[in-house]
Design an enzyme around this catalytic site. Sequence first.
Site, PDB file in Angstrom:
ATOM      1  N   PRO A  50       0.028  17.052  10.280  1.00  0.00           N
ATOM      2  CA  PRO A  50      -0.154  16.403   8.976  1.00  0.00           C
ATOM      3  C   PRO A  50       0.334  14.951   8.992  1.00  0.00           C
ATOM      4  O   PRO A  50       1.241  14.602   9.738  1.00  0.00           O
ATOM      5  CB  PRO A  50       0.737  17.219   8.034  1.00  0.00           C
ATOM      6  CG  PRO A  50       1.197  18.407   8.814  1.00  0.00           C
ATOM      7  CD  PRO A  50       1.112  18.025  10.250  1.00  0.00           C
ATOM      8  N   GLY A  51      -0.274  14.161   8.153  1.00  0.00           N
ATOM      9  CA  GLY A  51       0.211  12.804   7.897  1.00  0.00           C
ATOM     10  C   GLY A  51       0.624  12.716   6.443  1.00  0.00           C
ATOM     11  O   GLY A  51       1.795  12.659   6.089  1.00  0.00           O
TER      12      GLY A  51
ATOM     13  N   ARG B 245      -6.584   2.526  -1.349  1.00  0.00           N
ATOM     14  CA  ARG B 245      -7.110   3.867  -1.681  1.00  0.00           C
ATOM     15  C   ARG B 245      -7.950   3.901  -2.967  1.00  0.00           C
ATOM     16  O   ARG B 245      -9.009   4.540  -2.980  1.00  0.00           O
ATOM     17  CB  ARG B 245      -5.980   4.894  -1.739  1.00  0.00           C
ATOM     18  CG  ARG B 245      -5.261   5.082  -0.394  1.00  0.00           C
ATOM     19  CD  ARG B 245      -4.350   6.303  -0.389  1.00  0.00           C
ATOM     20  NE  ARG B 245      -5.103   7.526  -0.386  1.00  0.00           N
ATOM     21  CZ  ARG B 245      -5.200   8.361  -1.414  1.00  0.00           C
ATOM     22  NH1 ARG B 245      -4.545   8.109  -2.527  1.00  0.00           N
ATOM     23  NH2 ARG B 245      -5.936   9.441  -1.346  1.00  0.00           N
TER      24      ARG B 245
ATOM     25  N   CYS C 158     -10.017 -11.437  -4.665  1.00  0.00           N
ATOM     26  CA  CYS C 158     -11.310 -11.884  -5.202  1.00  0.00           C
ATOM     27  C   CYS C 158     -12.422 -10.892  -4.855  1.00  0.00           C
ATOM     28  O   CYS C 158     -13.303 -11.184  -4.031  1.00  0.00           O
ATOM     29  CB  CYS C 158     -11.633 -13.272  -4.659  1.00  0.00           C
ATOM     30  SG  CYS C 158     -10.408 -14.463  -5.180  1.00  0.00           S
TER      31      CYS C 158
END
Length: 410
Positions: free
Chosen positions: A265-266, A303, A333
Site C-alpha cells: 500500500p501507499g 488530485r 493559470c
Amino acid sequence: MSTHPFHPGLLKQIAAGHGTPVYVYDEATILARINEFKAHLEGIPVRLLYAMKANHCPPLLDVMRRCGLGIDAVSPGELELVLRLGFDPAHILYSANNMTDHEMRYAVEAGVTMNIGELSGLRRLGEAFGESDVCVRINPQIGAGHHAHVVTGGDRSKFGIPVEQMDRVLDVAARYDLRIVGLHQHIGSGILSTEILWNAAAVILETARRLNDLQFINVGGGLGVPYRAGEAPLDLAEFRSTIVASIRKFVASHPSKSLEIRFEPGRYFTAESGVLLSRVNTIKRTGSRTFAGLDTGMGHLLRPALYDAWHTICNLSRPDGTPKTYDVVGNICESADFFARDRGVPELAEGDIVAILDTGAYGMSLSSTYNMRPLPAEVWIHTDGTPELIRRRLTPTEFAMAYLNEYGRR
Ligand SMILES: Cc1ncc(COP(=O)(O)O)c(C=O)c1O
C-alpha cells in the site's frame, strides 16, 4: 469541522512560523496505520512493502524502514533514493514501466528483484541475464479505483501480462532459465470494497498454484481511505476474515514452504497523515459564484484537477463562521486549477489560513513547479508532538537562480 489527526492550534502555529503553502505530516498517524494493518495480517507469513510513489519524503521513508517495511519502487530515481536510505535490496521490488536494458542492469547489479509486466521485457531480461530470479506482474483482468485514471487492471490497462497468457510466460521463463520467484498484481487505487480486493486476490492465488519455485506473492496495494465525512473506511475486520483467512489456507497448501505474502500500500499508510496549509489571498464574487483564491494551486496538489478528488477544507482562522459556498481555487493559470467547487466552508476572508486534509498521499509526490512556483515547505510532526521543518520553501529568487544554474547560466 474536525482537523483530525492534527490539532488546529499547532497547524496555525506552523503556518505562522513557516508561512504557507506548507505540507505537514504526522508521524504518529503513519505508525498507527502501519500497526493497525499489521495486526490484521497476523497468522500469515507477510512482508509489507511501501509504494513510495505515494510520498517519498525522507523522514517518512525512514519510518517505513524502521518499521521493517520494504519498498515498491518504480523508477531509477526511486530506487537510488531508497538504496541510499539503507533499505535492504532483498526487500525492494522494482516495478518500473517500460524498463530499459540499462535499468534492468542497474536493478540486477543492486541485487533488487525486478517485477516484469510485459512478455517482451521478460524476453529481454532472459537474453541479457538468463538464469535470473524474476517477479512477474499479471493483469488479473479485474480493475478498480476511485477514478478511471487509477484503475490498473482489466482489458484497457497497460499494466501486467494478461493472466490468460500465463502459458507464454512459462515458455519464456523456461527458454531463458528464468526462475519465477515472485508473482505480482495491483488492480488500482483507492479501493474501499473488500469484495473487489478478494475477487482479484483469488485470481493471483489460483495462478500461483502453477509456480512451485515461488518465494512471494505480492497482491499489490490499492487500499482506500475515506476522504469525505461519513464515508465508510475499508472494513479491516472483514478483510481479515475473508482475504487473510483464505490466504492462510492457500499458503498451507502451496508446495513452496517459504512462501511470503506481500502487500504494497501507499495511500493507506500516508494519506490521512498529511495536510496542506494555505492562505486565502483573494475573495472574489461574480454574478453566480464566490471564489476563494489560495496561495497554492494544482502544482502543489493535483488530485482535484486530475481525478476530481475530494479533500475536506477547513477554515483554521475562523472555524465557527457561518458556512458559505465557495469555489476554492488555486494560483495557477489554468481553469482546471481548483480544490473544490460549490463547497460549504465557514466564511472565509482574505488572510485566513485553510487546511486541506488527507493530502499525505499523492500530494507532494505528484507536485510540480508549473508557472515557476516553488514547491511548498514541509514540516514533520514527531511522535512527541514537536514540529520540525524538514524542507524549506525556496524563495522566488533562489528558485529562479537554481533553474538558470541547470542551464549553466547565472
Ligand atoms: C504497482 C503499484 N503498487 C502499489 C501502488 C500503490 O497504490 P495505493 O497507493 O493505492 O496503495 C501503486 C499505485 O499506483 C502501484 O502502481
